[in-house]
Design an enzyme around this catalytic site. Structure first.
Site, PDB file in Angstrom:
ATOM      1  N   HIS A 235      39.576  42.445  28.467  1.00  0.00           N
ATOM      2  CA  HIS A 235      38.446  43.059  28.707  1.00  0.00           C
ATOM      3  C   HIS A 235      37.614  43.546  27.593  1.00  0.00           C
ATOM      4  O   HIS A 235      38.022  43.184  26.448  1.00  0.00           O
ATOM      5  CB  HIS A 235      38.560  45.164  28.900  1.00  0.00           C
ATOM      6  CG  HIS A 235      39.866  45.267  30.329  1.00  0.00           C
ATOM      7  ND1 HIS A 235      39.061  45.041  31.537  1.00  0.00           N
ATOM      8  CD2 HIS A 235      41.068  45.321  30.391  1.00  0.00           C
ATOM      9  CE1 HIS A 235      39.908  45.572  32.506  1.00  0.00           C
ATOM     10  NE2 HIS A 235      41.326  45.918  32.044  1.00  0.00           N
ATOM     11  N   CYS A 284      33.920  41.885  30.342  1.00  0.00           N
ATOM     12  CA  CYS A 284      32.308  42.437  30.312  1.00  0.00           C
ATOM     13  C   CYS A 284      32.361  42.165  28.912  1.00  0.00           C
ATOM     14  O   CYS A 284      32.479  42.704  28.384  1.00  0.00           O
ATOM     15  CB  CYS A 284      32.992  43.781  31.100  1.00  0.00           C
ATOM     16  SG  CYS A 284      33.629  44.000  32.944  1.00  0.00           S
TER      17      CYS A 284
END
Length: 410
Positions: A235, A284
């Site tokens: 992430h 991301c």
């Protein structure tokens, strides 16, 4: 030929074979001198799942040629008749095993005209999901014609290329990254095929990631290497890569992108001075969707341009700082991120991330004839028309002064 038959059955074999048959094949291939002890142990120890072991095994055998493939097929037919029937295999070299091979070839389009029109030999014949090797004449020609424009590569027998993959899948406060194991397996296989010894580290905090990077930068093998790859899968937020303890409300467990560049710059990692340092980031970089509806309004989105302005300001500052050194502090880097700043990256839980999947495909298809930036551009072009989910991979912090050809097979 048995090798063509086996190429056509590759995907089905990986999805169908059991661990018992994999072990039996390894023993048989070792006894018949198709695989040596090191190759056999590599299949067993460097692959976590049965599918990974099966993939590594069949790819090793395909590289050995028709005789190895025939031994492989005969063992399946004799020892696992159910699998043989599932794959439509027969132990006879003259059988019609290759029927699905043609179907497999037809199912995948040829390379675009831009590749077919490249000077030199035609595209090497490889299976659709195998790395295409650079013909020797192409290698020699490019090295002579563009000697002053490309990064030199070392002889295979002398070099010690290293690559590092850091992957975080499970987090204390964030969602499980399902499908990440497929990305790791795919990148490991690709980098191994490109001649790198791949080191994998998983489930790390930001502090642990930094420690692993510093240890990797200090490896003595870099002195006799010609390049390195750093792959990050996690992430992420705009400023960096999330560690396993990251919490939006609490623990700022983030590895800053600047930290990565600082660890491997010419001040801190002289062993990689003047050598390509390739950074791949699957994460991301914000929460915005990478798509919008176009209207006739003159207003334009500002987030990407403001980011660009910030980047230009930082570059200017760096140039002033660099003036006091005899060598550039930061040079020969290229970072390829899975999305533009402020936007999300997409991952298929069954197939892996869209970015890594396309990256591997483009390396396999184009790295035999294109330099690294062109390969990355091919990846970008594959995302040019937004599909069900939109994202645009981005080349950033590029400080490479030459073209980096990987010359697979050399």
């Amino acid at each position: 030929m048995a090798d063509k038959v086996l190429k056509g059955k590759r995907k089905q074999f990986i999805n169908s074979v059991g661990m018992g048959t994999v072990n039996g094949l390894l023993d048989e291939l070792f006894e018949k001198n198709v695989l040596n002890q090191e190759e056999m142990e590599r299949v067993k120890c460097e692959n976590a799942t049965v599918m990974d072991k099966a993939r590594a095994l069949i790819d090793s055998v395909l590289r050995k040629g028709p005789r190895a493939c025939q031994i492989f097929i005969c063992h399946i037919c004799e020892e696992d008749t159910h699998l043989a029937e599932t794959l439509g295999l027969s132990s006879s070299p003259q059988s019609g095993n290759s029927q699905n091979t043609t179907d497999s070839e037809v199912a995948f389009p040829p390379l675009p005209a831009s590749v077919n029109n490249m000077p030199g030999p035609a595209e090497p014949e490889e299976s659709v999901d195998a790395l295409k090797l650079c013909p020797h004449e192409n290698f020699v020609k490019l090295c002579k014609q563009r000697a002053e424009e490309i990064y030199p590569i070392k002889e295979r027998k002398d070099r010690t290329r290293l690559a590092l993959i850091i992957c975080n899948t499970t987090f204390d406060h964030l969602s499980l990254r399902k499908g990440a194991d497929l990305d790791v397996a795919g990148m490991r296989r690709l980098l191994t095929d490109l001649g790198y010894s791949v080191h994998i580290k998983e489930e790390l905090t930001a502090k642990d990631m930094e420690s692993e990077l510093r240890a990797f930068a200090a490896r003595p093998e870099h002195k006799s290497s010609d390049s390195t790859f750093l792959v990050f899968m996690s992430h992420g937020i705009l400023s960096g890569i999330c560690g396993t303890k990251y919490s939006a409300e609490g623990d700022p467990d983030v590895l800053a992108y600047d930290t990565i560049f600082q660890i491997f710059n010419n001040r801190n990692c002289l062993s990689l001075k003047d050598k390509p340092k390739v950074i791949i980031v699957q994460a991301c970089r914000g929460e915005n969707l990478g798509e919008l509806l176009i209207s006739d309004s003159p207003a334009a989105p500002m987030d990407s341009t403001s980011q660009m302005g910030s980047s230009l300001s930082q570059v200017g500052d760096n140039l002033e700082d660099d003036a006091i050194y005899k060598v550039h502090v930061e040079k020969d880097f290229i970072a390829f991120c899975s999305s533009t700043p402020h936007h999300v990256s997409w991952r298929d839980v069954n197939k892996g991330s869209l970015f890594i999947t396309q990256l591997i495909t483009c390396f396999q298809k184009y790295s035999w004839c294109f330099h690294l930036e062109e390969v990355f551009r091919k990846v970008q072009q594959s995302f040019e028309k937004p599909n069900v989910r939109a994202q645009m991979p981005t080349i950033e912090r590029l400080s490479m002064t030459r073209y980096f050809y990987l010359f697979p097979g050399h």
